[in-house]
Design a protein around this motif. Structure first.
Motif, PDB file in Angstrom:
ATOM      1  N   ARG A  70       0.849  -1.301   0.106  1.00  0.00           N
ATOM      2  CA  ARG A  70       0.053   0.042  -0.120  1.00  0.00           C
ATOM      3  C   ARG A  70       0.883   1.091   0.077  1.00  0.00           C
ATOM      4  O   ARG A  70       2.197   1.172   0.177  1.00  0.00           O
ATOM      5  N   LEU A  71       0.179   2.217  -0.274  1.00  0.00           N
ATOM      6  CA  LEU A  71       0.710   3.620  -0.250  1.00  0.00           C
ATOM      7  C   LEU A  71       0.053   4.686   0.836  1.00  0.00           C
ATOM      8  O   LEU A  71      -1.045   4.850   0.607  1.00  0.00           O
ATOM      9  N   ASP A  72       0.724   4.999   2.068  1.00  0.00           N
ATOM     10  CA  ASP A  72       0.178   5.503   3.015  1.00  0.00           C
ATOM     11  C   ASP A  72       0.540   7.090   2.749  1.00  0.00           C
ATOM     12  O   ASP A  72       1.699   7.500   3.162  1.00  0.00           O
ATOM     13  N   ALA A  73      -0.673   7.838   2.424  1.00  0.00           N
ATOM     14  CA  ALA A  73      -0.335   9.377   2.231  1.00  0.00           C
ATOM     15  C   ALA A  73      -0.983  10.011   3.223  1.00  0.00           C
ATOM     16  O   ALA A  73      -0.992  11.331   3.059  1.00  0.00           O
ATOM     17  N   VAL A  74      -1.407   9.405   4.330  1.00  0.00           N
ATOM     18  CA  VAL A  74      -2.056  10.162   5.531  1.00  0.00           C
ATOM     19  C   VAL A  74      -0.932  11.026   6.002  1.00  0.00           C
ATOM     20  O   VAL A  74      -1.319  12.338   6.539  1.00  0.00           O
ATOM     21  N   HIS A  75       0.284  10.432   6.195  1.00  0.00           N
ATOM     22  CA  HIS A  75       1.143  11.119   7.138  1.00  0.00           C
ATOM     23  C   HIS A  75       1.654  12.390   6.174  1.00  0.00           C
ATOM     24  O   HIS A  75       1.449  12.600   4.879  1.00  0.00           O
ATOM     25  N   GLY A  76       2.560  13.350   6.852  1.00  0.00           N
ATOM     26  CA  GLY A  76       3.065  14.421   6.092  1.00  0.00           C
ATOM     27  C   GLY A  76       4.236  13.903   5.112  1.00  0.00           C
ATOM     28  O   GLY A  76       4.378  14.495   4.118  1.00  0.00           O
ATOM     29  N   GLU A  77       4.607  12.684   5.513  1.00  0.00           N
ATOM     30  CA  GLU A  77       5.661  12.079   4.519  1.00  0.00           C
ATOM     31  C   GLU A  77       5.020  11.128   3.951  1.00  0.00           C
ATOM     32  O   GLU A  77       4.978   9.645   4.830  1.00  0.00           O
ATOM     33  N   PRO A  78       4.494  10.911   2.685  1.00  0.00           N
ATOM     34  CA  PRO A  78       3.892   9.604   2.267  1.00  0.00           C
ATOM     35  C   PRO A  78       4.921   8.392   2.091  1.00  0.00           C
ATOM     36  O   PRO A  78       6.102   8.775   1.866  1.00  0.00           O
ATOM     37  N   ARG A  79       4.572   7.317   2.566  1.00  0.00           N
ATOM     38  CA  ARG A  79       5.517   6.138   2.443  1.00  0.00           C
ATOM     39  C   ARG A  79       4.616   4.890   1.578  1.00  0.00           C
ATOM     40  O   ARG A  79       3.446   4.888   1.694  1.00  0.00           O
ATOM     41  N   LEU A  80       5.651   4.396   1.354  1.00  0.00           N
ATOM     42  CA  LEU A  80       5.243   2.984   0.247  1.00  0.00           C
ATOM     43  C   LEU A  80       5.717   1.816   1.367  1.00  0.00           C
ATOM     44  O   LEU A  80       6.643   1.676   1.792  1.00  0.00           O
ATOM     45  N   THR A  81       4.707   0.713   1.467  1.00  0.00           N
ATOM     46  CA  THR A  81       4.915  -0.298   2.235  1.00  0.00           C
ATOM     47  C   THR A  81       5.180  -1.791   1.603  1.00  0.00           C
ATOM     48  O   THR A  81       4.272  -1.695   0.400  1.00  0.00           O
TER      49      THR A  81
END
Length: 230
Positions: A175-186
């Motif tokens: 998934r791609l978590d874009a909720v945080h200030g720094e989006p992260r790829l899992t």
């Protein structure tokens, strides 16, 4: 003395199982449900070779029209996804071919319609540099620099997106978590893979689904270094 019950003919039983004309589908037969290409907030999203059908309907739907929205609201189990090759004698829904703005869908349901594909061009490089920000229990977390974060937020993760190392699959993008200030790829690493620290890059492509909600999609993730020098 009561008369013995007459057993129905086995050929008649077989006929009604194959041709359920009394099911309300106009003798079209039972639809063959398949899994939708994806889901958007729980709503099934069609692939290019799929259509919506209803257990008691005689039409098929290629878009999220008002009839489909009503069915999903009141009896979601009766809304099925099938292949276009299996629609049989069902007729196309005339409402699906009309522009969405002219369908008169109630505003209370407008936010439930899967939005159309955003027609945006790929960035010139079509890649996003990534760095490792963490790894734990076989999960790899990757993040992009500030200048690429907006593009990453507008990128979708579709099924079966791989992490490749030297042409070998070493994991799968979850998934791609874009909720945080720094989006992260899992990324879920393959149990047989060896974690390699260093820079990675993400290759972009257009979404596969015409009803996708993002402008881009993850094509693959690869290390930006030689594995034999890690």
């Amino acid at each position: 003395m009561p008369k013995p019950k007459r057993q129905p003919n086995s050929l008649i039983q077989k006929y009604f199982r194959i041709n359920p004309a009394g099911s309300g589908a106009g003798g079209l037969g039972e639809p063959k449900p398949v899994e939708p290409a994806s889901r958007h907030n729980g709503v099934p999203v069609l692939g290019p070779d799929q259509a919506f059908v209803m257990k008691q309907g005689t039409t098929y739907h290629t878009d999220w029209c008002q009839a489909v929205a009503d069915k999903w609201d009141h009896a979601p189990r009766g809304l099925l996804v099938t292949l276009l090759a299996d629609i049989g004698a069902r007729t196309p829904c005339t409402d699906c071919d009309r522009p969405r703005k002219t369908r008169g869908v109630p505003s209370a349901r407008a936010d439930r319609l899967p939005p159309p594909l955003l027609a945006e061009a790929l960035p010139p490089d079509a890649t996003i540099p990534l760095r490792v920000i963490g790894v734990a229990h076989g999960i790899l977390f990757l993040a992009a620099g500030v200048e690429y974060q907006e593009v990453l937020r507008n990128t979708a993760v579709e099924p079966a997106t791989m992490l490749f190392v030297d042409g070998r699959r070493d994991g799968m993008v979850v998934r791609l978590d874009a909720v945080h200030g720094e989006p992260r790829l899992t990324v879920q690493l393959d149990p047989r893979a060896t974690f390699r620290d260093g820079p990675y890059h993400l290759r972009l492509r257009r979404p596969l689904l015409r009803s996708a909600t993002k402008a881009y999609a993850v094509d693959s993730v690869e290390p930006a270094f030689r594995s034999n020098s890690a």
